[in-house]
Design a protein around this motif. Structure first.
Motif, PDB file in Angstrom:
ATOM      1  N   SER A  59       0.854  -1.187   0.000  1.00 61.69           N
ATOM      2  CA  SER A  59       0.000   0.000   0.000  1.00 61.69           C
ATOM      3  C   SER A  59       0.888   1.235   0.000  1.00 61.69           C
ATOM      4  O   SER A  59       2.109   1.142   0.117  1.00 61.69           O
ATOM      5  CB  SER A  59      -0.916   0.000   1.222  1.00 61.69           C
TER       6      SER A  59
ATOM      7  N   ARG B 210      -3.401   5.371  -0.527  1.00 61.66           N
ATOM      8  CA  ARG B 210      -4.340   4.260  -0.343  1.00 61.66           C
ATOM      9  C   ARG B 210      -3.732   3.254   0.633  1.00 61.66           C
ATOM     10  O   ARG B 210      -3.198   2.224   0.211  1.00 61.66           O
ATOM     11  CB  ARG B 210      -4.661   3.605  -1.689  1.00 61.66           C
ATOM     12  N   PRO B 211      -3.827   3.528   1.933  1.00 55.84           N
ATOM     13  CA  PRO B 211      -3.157   2.663   2.920  1.00 55.84           C
ATOM     14  C   PRO B 211      -3.976   1.436   3.350  1.00 55.84           C
ATOM     15  O   PRO B 211      -3.506   0.635   4.144  1.00 55.84           O
ATOM     16  CB  PRO B 211      -2.968   3.610   4.107  1.00 55.84           C
TER      17      PRO B 211
ATOM     18  N   SER C 195      -6.145  -2.122   3.087  1.00 53.29           N
ATOM     19  CA  SER C 195      -6.534  -3.381   2.432  1.00 53.29           C
ATOM     20  C   SER C 195      -7.811  -3.835   3.116  1.00 53.29           C
ATOM     21  O   SER C 195      -7.847  -3.975   4.344  1.00 53.29           O
ATOM     22  CB  SER C 195      -5.450  -4.443   2.596  1.00 53.29           C
TER      23      SER C 195
ATOM     24  N   GLN D  82      -0.620   2.017   7.496  1.00 50.29           N
ATOM     25  CA  GLN D  82      -1.112   0.843   6.763  1.00 50.29           C
ATOM     26  C   GLN D  82      -2.184   0.147   7.597  1.00 50.29           C
ATOM     27  O   GLN D  82      -2.005  -0.072   8.788  1.00 50.29           O
ATOM     28  CB  GLN D  82       0.025  -0.141   6.474  1.00 50.29           C
TER      29      GLN D  82
ATOM     30  N   SER E  48      -6.373   0.114  -1.292  1.00 52.73           N
ATOM     31  CA  SER E  48      -5.428  -0.297  -2.330  1.00 52.73           C
ATOM     32  C   SER E  48      -5.716  -1.722  -2.790  1.00 52.73           C
ATOM     33  O   SER E  48      -5.490  -2.053  -3.960  1.00 52.73           O
ATOM     34  CB  SER E  48      -3.997  -0.204  -1.794  1.00 52.73           C
ATOM     35  N   HIS E  49      -6.163  -2.568  -1.871  1.00 48.28           N
ATOM     36  CA  HIS E  49      -6.489  -3.958  -2.210  1.00 48.28           C
ATOM     37  C   HIS E  49      -7.834  -4.310  -1.593  1.00 48.28           C
ATOM     38  O   HIS E  49      -8.058  -4.080  -0.399  1.00 48.28           O
ATOM     39  CB  HIS E  49      -5.425  -4.916  -1.680  1.00 48.28           C
TER      40      HIS E  49
END
Length: 685
Positions: free
Chosen positions: A24, A28-29, A31, A619, A642-643
């Protein structure tokens, strides 16, 4: 520490080899993984701690069944299966890969005990890997086990962070994270060094110095014992207080006692407010007496002073305003303002010179004039003081009466619960009163031990001075005394540094905690981090700070705010100027991995928490179910994701069990019927 990826191999629900990318950036930190109840969100969270430390949280049941049931069931007797978790991460400029794995030979359908091994590699500049020796110790140096519970946690149980029994552990973790533990270790080690040094002093220093040193040693032993006792007492007090609060909660929930307990809570809060108001009024009275009390005794003084000033004025004894500079100029010019020549030693010259002398009294005259100007207001101030004191006495009396009335009412309510016809209510109240009594005993003992520690410190200081003055002829003993004095100085300096650093960090943590909490809650409540790192909630009632009983939801928000504050402060402190040079860019950076991040929060709080989550840490890995994560939550979080993934549940349950999840306008499998029970990590983006 930034997570890069995780790979699970036959790890509980996650059959075969499955990988999820976690890289990340600052934009965009997050998930974000969705999963149904039982899909494996808690297992996924525990995969991180198992890989890093070989442990899982207590809420994971049947921890000996590590290999996926379907894989184990299909495995022939005599064959072996592997279970493993690999986590890739980078920390302070280096890439790491940690792998914890084990192979288990099947002897029966029951999985036996196995001993996993942990391996750690780091990537060299040329891209090749290098094995890291002492992998577990290295991991602990990157993120200590105790501290990790603040970064890998279940949202539904995060409120444990703010329970009274956890304060000591939380304080310890924070000290490790913020580099205070090293100072504490140094302070703890110095007495051992001192003991070795003073052994020579006792042996060669003569009767006087030796006797003093032996007395100091005895005092040191008493101090150590008292400090240990104090730790135990404070821990016991926290446990008893938590137990008493739990019993009180049961009384609140019991149908028979709930109305009485509710009134007792209200009376208790009002009683605390009344006591605070009474104490505040008493403090105001003390301040008023200390700063203006003298005015009460100025009645005759002001009258006699006014009479004296008036008499002097009427006699003309008070000089008229006359500036010495003006008279000097007349004498220098040799001419009076009336035109009379001022020849030196003439009668006019002597007369004007007399004016000059009178002009020298101008400062005195000014003081007299100021004094006479203050005489009249002094009388008014005296009257105002009397009025203020009377008002304060009235307030104090009223608050004392209110305290007495409330104490009597509380006593009546205590009696109602104590004498309840319901045996379980009676038992609960008896238990609560017993705990109250034990808490009181502990508090008294804590006060006594603290007083004893203060006395010991004074006695040690006195004996150390006596030791410095004692005659010592032996060179070895003289050196030992000198070095011991130096050790004592270093110890006091380190204690001062620790106290300053602790207070500085507590203050900064408290400020950050307040800011994060305020951004989430809609209540006018203010969190406070006490000197003992105890988290409490207060509200302002007419200028009086009153504690607020914390609900489960508020405990969760308070805990999340606390974690966010710790995360931010860790980054700030690690990047501040350090003796060993500038820190690396990601110093103090740690991820936050959260299962059931929204716990039992209502929708308003879910939205506020999700809005704050993206700013909590550099994150974030967030694990949620559809009921918790869709709607406002996913709307708030999605710009920072991010994910995005789904832990897809495969179940052998009969019937129509299939379910989908709608994300960003697309439908994805959420639950599917299958021939075996397992879960799959599916990447959406």
């Amino acid at each position: 520490m930034r997570l890069q990826s995780i790979t699970l191999t036959n790890f509980r629900q996650f059959a075969d080899v499955q990988t999820f990318d976690l890289t990340s950036d600052s934009v965009r930190p997050v998930s974000l993984l969705f999963g149904a109840n039982g899909a494996g969100k808690t297992t996924f969270l525990n995969a991180f701690t198992w890989a890093l430390y070989g442990t899982m949280s207590d809420d994971v049941e049947q921890q000996d069944r590590m290999i996926t049931d379907s894989i184990w069931r299909a495995l022939p007797i005599g064959d072996s299966a592997e279970v493993a978790v690999e986590v890739r991460f980078d920390h302070e400029g280096r890439d790491y890969r940690v792998l914890r794995s084990a192979a288990l030979r099947k002897e029966s359908d029951q999985q036996g005990v196995f001993s996993p091994k942990v391996q750690l590699w780091t990537t060299k500049p040329d891209g090749s890997s290098e094995t890291v020796g002492a992998p577990q110790e290295t991991i602990h140096s990157i993120l200590p086990r105790g501290v990790s519970r603040s970064f890998f946690f279940n949202g539904e149980r995060i409120e444990n962070l703010v329970k009274k029994g956890a304060y000591a552990e939380v304080q310890k973790d924070i000290k490790v994270l913020l580099d205070l533990e090293q100072v504490e270790r140094a302070i703890a080690h110095l007495p051992k060094v001192d003991r070795k040094l003073t052994a020579d002093l006792k042996k060669h220093g003569g009767d006087k110095a030796s006797g003093i040193q032996e007395a100091i040693d005895v005092l040191d032993e008493r101090e150590t014992a008292a400090q240990e006792e104090l730790k135990v007492l404070e821990s016991d007090l926290a446990t008893l207080t938590e137990e008493r609060d739990s019993v009180t909660d049961l009384l609140r929930q019991h149908a028979e006692s709930a109305p009485i307990q509710a009134e007792r809570d209200a009376v208790g809060n009002e009683l605390e407010e009344a006591r605070s108001a009474r104490d505040a009024a008493i403090a105001e009275r003390a301040l008023l007496v200390a700063t203006r009390g003298f005015q009460a005794f100025t009645d005759t003084l002001s009258e006699s002073t006014a009479a004296m000033a008036q008499s002097l004025y009427q006699k003309g004894a008070l000089p008229a305003p006359l500036k010495r500079e003006f008279v000097d100029q007349l004498l220098d010019d040799g001419s009076c303002i009336c035109g009379t020549p001022l020849t030196e030693h003439s009668v006019p010259w002597e007369h004007v010179k007399d004016w000059r002398q009178r002009a020298g009294l101008q400062a005195v005259e000014t003081a007299w004039q100021q004094l006479s100007g203050q005489i009249a207001p002094l009388s008014a101030a005296r009257d105002e003081l009397c009025d203020s004191l009377a008002a304060l006495m009235k307030r104090i009396g009223a608050e004392r009466d209110r305290v007495t009335r409330l104490e009597e009412r509380k006593s009546e309510l205590d009696g109602k619960l104590r004498d309840s016809r319901m045996e379980d209510v009676q038992a609960l109240e008896t238990n609560r009163m017993e705990l109250d009594g034990r808490i009181g005993v502990k508090q008294q003992r804590i006060g006594a031990v603290k007083a004893e520690l203060q006395t010991i410190a004074k006695e040690v200081d006195q004996k150390t001075k006596e030791r410095s003055r004692a005659v010592v002829t032996d060179e070895l003993a003289t050196k030992a005394r000198s070095r011991s004095d130096l050790v004592q100085s270093v110890k006091r300096a380190l204690e001062d540094i620790l106290a300053i650093r602790e207070e500085d960090i507590r203050r900064r943590l408290d400020a950050e905690l307040k800011a994060v909490f305020k951004s989430i809650t809609h209540q006018n409540h203010v969190p406070t981090l006490s000197a003992g790192f105890e988290l409490t909630l207060y509200k302002d009632v007419n200028g009086v700070q009153l504690p607020v009983p914390k609900s489960t939801g508020e405990n969760q928000i308070l805990s999340l705010s606390f974690v966010a504050a710790v995360s931010k402060l860790a980054r700030e402190i690690r990047k501040e100027r350090r003796a060993e040079g500038d820190s690396v860019e990601d110093a103090g950076t740690y991820p936050i991995v959260m299962d059931a991040a929204f716990g039992s929060l209502d929708q308003d709080y879910q939205e506020a928490v999700s809005r704050a989550l993206a700013k909590m840490a550099p994150q974030l890995v967030v694990l949620v179910s559809k009921s918790q994560g869709l709607g406002k939550v996913v709307t708030e979080l999605m710009p920072y994701v991010s994910h995005l993934g789904v832990i897809e549940t495969h179940t052998t349950a009969p019937g129509s069990v299939s379910d989908d999840i709608e994300l960003e306008g697309m439908s994805y499998p959420y639950i599917r019927a299958a021939e075996s029970d397992h879960s799959e990590l599916k990447v959406i983006k």
